[in-house]
Scaffold this motif. Sequence first.
Motif, short mmCIF file in Angstrom:
data_model
loop_
_atom_site.label_atom_id
_atom_site.label_comp_id
_atom_site.label_asym_id
_atom_site.label_seq_id
_atom_site.Cartn_x
_atom_site.Cartn_y
_atom_site.Cartn_z
N ILE A 1 -4.15 5.48 -26.75
CA ILE A 1 -4.01 6.79 -26.38
C ILE A 1 -3.21 7.43 -27.13
O ILE A 1 -2.99 8.79 -27.20
N PRO B 1 -8.28 10.76 -25.97
CA PRO B 1 -7.45 11.16 -24.70
C PRO B 1 -6.30 12.43 -24.60
O PRO B 1 -6.00 12.63 -23.52
N ASN C 1 -9.30 8.03 -21.47
CA ASN C 1 -8.19 7.35 -20.90
C ASN C 1 -8.90 5.48 -21.20
O ASN C 1 -7.68 4.97 -21.33
N SER D 1 -0.54 4.51 -20.76
CA SER D 1 -2.35 4.73 -21.40
C SER D 1 -2.55 4.18 -20.07
O SER D 1 -3.47 4.87 -18.96
#
Length: 111
Positions: free
Chosen positions: A61, A66, A56, A12
Motif C-alpha cells: 500500500i 497503489p 492494489n 490494503s
Amino acid sequence: MQGFANVMSLLSLALVVFSGFAFIDAAIRREDAYRAADKKTKPFWLIILGLAFAANLLFPILSFLPIIGLVATIVYMVDVRPAVRQITGGGGRKGRGSSSDGPYGPYNGGR
C-alpha cells in the motif's frame, strides 16, 4: 509493529474492495452514457480502473502505484460516476418518479 501491519493490511483490503467496486460499476454502465456525459470512453476507464485494481492487489500500500490507482479510482467515483448516473437515470433508485415529475409532484398539464 504488529498492530501497524494489521492496520495496513486492512487498509490494503479496503483499497482492493474500493477499486474493485469502481471497476465493476464502470463495467455495467452503458458506453454511450460516457460520451453523453462528456467523459473519457468506457474502455479507457475500464483499463485505468483495472490497472488500479491490479496495482492494489500486487503492490504494498505504501508504494507508488497503489497511490496512483487510488487517485484514479477517486476521480472515477467523484467525477465520472455521478455524471454517468445522471445520464442513465440514476441506476435503479427506488421511489423514483416519472420524467415529467416536478419538485412538488407530477405535472398534470394544468388540469
